[in-house]
Enzyme design. Structure first.
Site, PDB file in Angstrom:
ATOM      1  CD  GLU A 193     -33.280 103.965 -59.323  1.00  0.00           C
ATOM      2  OE1 GLU A 193     -33.421 104.101 -60.557  1.00  0.00           O
ATOM      3  OE2 GLU A 193     -33.033 103.222 -58.639  1.00  0.00           O
ATOM      4  N   GLY A 252     -32.948  99.302 -57.785  1.00  0.00           N
ATOM      5  CA  GLY A 252     -32.104  98.359 -56.851  1.00  0.00           C
ATOM      6  C   GLY A 252     -31.572  97.152 -57.670  1.00  0.00           C
ATOM      7  CD  GLU A 287     -29.062 101.607 -57.617  1.00  0.00           C
ATOM      8  OE1 GLU A 287     -30.221 101.307 -56.976  1.00  0.00           O
ATOM      9  OE2 GLU A 287     -28.353 102.525 -57.433  1.00  0.00           O
ATOM     10  CB  ALA A 334     -35.343 100.012 -53.334  1.00  0.00           C
TER      11      ALA A 334
HETATM   12  N1  COA Z   1     -41.294  97.752 -54.821  1.00  0.00           N
HETATM   13  C1  COA Z   1     -42.346  97.246 -54.201  1.00  0.00           C
HETATM   14  N2  COA Z   1     -43.367  96.556 -54.820  1.00  0.00           N
HETATM   15  C2  COA Z   1     -43.210  96.170 -56.145  1.00  0.00           C
HETATM   16  C3  COA Z   1     -42.206  96.740 -56.762  1.00  0.00           C
HETATM   17  C4  COA Z   1     -40.919  97.533 -55.971  1.00  0.00           C
HETATM   18  N3  COA Z   1     -40.101  97.914 -56.553  1.00  0.00           N
HETATM   19  N4  COA Z   1     -41.842  96.462 -58.116  1.00  0.00           N
HETATM   20  C5  COA Z   1     -43.142  95.692 -58.136  1.00  0.00           C
HETATM   21  N5  COA Z   1     -43.821  95.461 -57.044  1.00  0.00           N
HETATM   22  C6  COA Z   1     -44.918  94.766 -56.656  1.00  0.00           C
HETATM   23  C7  COA Z   1     -46.240  95.443 -57.144  1.00  0.00           C
HETATM   24  O1  COA Z   1     -46.837  96.506 -56.433  1.00  0.00           O
HETATM   25  C8  COA Z   1     -47.243  94.075 -57.171  1.00  0.00           C
HETATM   26  O2  COA Z   1     -47.687  94.040 -55.856  1.00  0.00           O
HETATM   27  P1  COA Z   1     -49.293  93.839 -55.738  1.00  0.00           P
HETATM   28  O3  COA Z   1     -49.433  92.530 -56.555  1.00  0.00           O
HETATM   29  O4  COA Z   1     -49.387  93.353 -54.255  1.00  0.00           O
HETATM   30  O5  COA Z   1     -49.994  95.191 -56.264  1.00  0.00           O
HETATM   31  C9  COA Z   1     -46.329  93.180 -57.486  1.00  0.00           C
HETATM   32  O6  COA Z   1     -44.959  93.452 -57.437  1.00  0.00           O
HETATM   33  C10 COA Z   1     -46.352  92.961 -59.076  1.00  0.00           C
HETATM   34  O7  COA Z   1     -46.234  93.994 -59.957  1.00  0.00           O
HETATM   35  P2  COA Z   1     -46.894  94.539 -61.222  1.00  0.00           P
HETATM   36  O8  COA Z   1     -46.380  96.215 -61.266  1.00  0.00           O
HETATM   37  O9  COA Z   1     -48.357  94.170 -60.909  1.00  0.00           O
HETATM   38  O10 COA Z   1     -46.304  93.877 -62.137  1.00  0.00           O
HETATM   39  P3  COA Z   1     -46.333  94.328 -63.795  1.00  0.00           P
HETATM   40  O11 COA Z   1     -45.947  93.134 -64.816  1.00  0.00           O
HETATM   41  O12 COA Z   1     -47.737  95.029 -64.323  1.00  0.00           O
HETATM   42  O13 COA Z   1     -45.270  95.465 -63.943  1.00  0.00           O
HETATM   43  C11 COA Z   1     -42.951  96.419 -63.437  1.00  0.00           C
HETATM   44  C12 COA Z   1     -43.749  95.118 -63.514  1.00  0.00           C
HETATM   45  C13 COA Z   1     -41.681  95.901 -63.111  1.00  0.00           C
HETATM   46  C14 COA Z   1     -42.849  97.278 -64.710  1.00  0.00           C
HETATM   47  C15 COA Z   1     -43.765  97.221 -62.270  1.00  0.00           C
HETATM   48  O14 COA Z   1     -43.930  96.413 -61.259  1.00  0.00           O
HETATM   49  C16 COA Z   1     -42.663  98.361 -61.884  1.00  0.00           C
HETATM   50  O15 COA Z   1     -42.638  99.472 -62.476  1.00  0.00           O
HETATM   51  N6  COA Z   1     -42.175  98.186 -60.791  1.00  0.00           N
HETATM   52  C17 COA Z   1     -41.532  99.208 -59.925  1.00  0.00           C
HETATM   53  C18 COA Z   1     -39.996  99.522 -60.749  1.00  0.00           C
HETATM   54  C19 COA Z   1     -39.355 100.537 -60.088  1.00  0.00           C
HETATM   55  O16 COA Z   1     -39.751 101.834 -60.244  1.00  0.00           O
HETATM   56  N7  COA Z   1     -37.985 100.325 -59.404  1.00  0.00           N
HETATM   57  C20 COA Z   1     -37.166 101.096 -58.704  1.00  0.00           C
HETATM   58  C21 COA Z   1     -37.619 101.218 -57.367  1.00  0.00           C
HETATM   59  S1  COA Z   1     -36.415 102.573 -56.624  1.00  0.00           S
END
Ligand code: COA
Length: 257
Positions: free
Chosen positions: A132, A109, A112, A65
């Protein structure tokens, strides 16, 4: 027509790509709304026989999400979860097969969404998880339920409580995905699986989905639903064609009736 999805119809297969690659295809409000509209198309457009959901780019299916929307939400958390659950129930209960082609991160999400699909194909770089708890919340779009159903309670508990991610090979071993293929073969594999299913009589396909879903629904009598679906199939022209073709040693021609 869509701002956050790219869709195309290819040989009766509706291909939906969630298209926010710079945000790893995170599910913001608009993606959720547009997924609802894409589902309306799947339900109502007779030219669509099946569908595949994937993510744009090579890094992510859906990374969850959209976390950036969480703190400005107008609705309360429970309402948000219920809305997401309703959308994902519509995927799970669709009368046509919908599969997930997981091309990278499927987190929160995103995991999911993949689990709400009827089955999943993963690229070798896919990673799955429900992280989460790291945000002080729990999965809200059905993840606690479907992960437990798909991989068993012990494994699900570990992933939910620890926020650990699993790779594609582990997801295959756990039964979370049906196939793992090189990324460049992901769409071909998904399309070839759906092409095979598209040759089958659609009423029978739809009744299989309904009955198999009922097996995991505490409020349904799955055997009753199976018998009812069997009865409905028995009345179709495709049933007569399928059995006649078998007896006459020829290929059936199904008409969806
Ligand atoms: N919601 C909003 N933005 C997200 C996102 C999410 N769930 N997941 C990634 N992004 C965005 C990042 O903020 C970043 O944006 P920016 O370039 O404007 O700063 C962009 O996507 C790239 O992500 P980044 O974190 O820089 O890539 P990474 O390769 O370093 O890491 C992940 C990848 C997937 C490990 C990391 O993005 C992450 O942990 N995301 C969240 C996962 C999560 O907790 N999901 C459950 C949500 S309820």
């Amino acid at each position: 027509m869509y701002q956050t999805l790219i869709t195309r119809l290819e040989s009766s297969i509706f291909i939906i790509s969630i298209n926010r690659p710079d945000k790893l295809n995170a599910l913001n409000n608009m993606v959720m709304e547009e997924l609802g509209l894409a589902l309306d198309e799947i339900y109502n457009n007779e030219a669509i026989r099946s569908a595949v959901i994937t993510g744009s780019g090579s890094k992510a299916f859906v990374a969850g999400a959209d976390i950036s929307e969480f703190l400005q939400m107008k609705e309360d958390g429970k309402a948000l979860a219920k809305k997401g659950q309703e959308l994902f129930f519509r995927i799970e209960n669709a009368p046509k097969p919908i599969i997930a082609a997981v091309n990278g991160f499927a987190l929160g999400g995103g995991c999911e969404l993949a689990m709400a699909c009827h089955f999943r194909v993963a690229a070798e770089n896919a990673k799955f998880g429900q992280p989460e708890v790291n945000l002080g919340i729990i999965p809200g779009y059905g993840g606690t339920q479907r992960l437990t159903q798909l991989i068993g309670k012990g494994r699900a508990m570990e992933l939910l409580l620890s926020a650990s991610l699993i790779d594609a090979a582990t997801a295959l071993q756990f039964g979370l995905v049906n196939y793992v293929v090189p990324q460049e073969e992901l769409m071909n594999k998904s399309i070839s699986l759906l092409s095979l299913i598209n040759e089958k009589p659609p009423v029978a396909v739809s009744k299989c989905i309904q009955a198999a879903n009922a097996a995991l629904d505490h409020f349904s009598d799955g055997y009753e639903i199976e018998a009812f679906g069997f009865g409905e199939c028995f009345e179709t022209e495709d049933m007569k064609e399928g059995t006649a073709a078998f007896l006459e040693k020829r290929k059936p021609v199904f008409r969806g009736k």
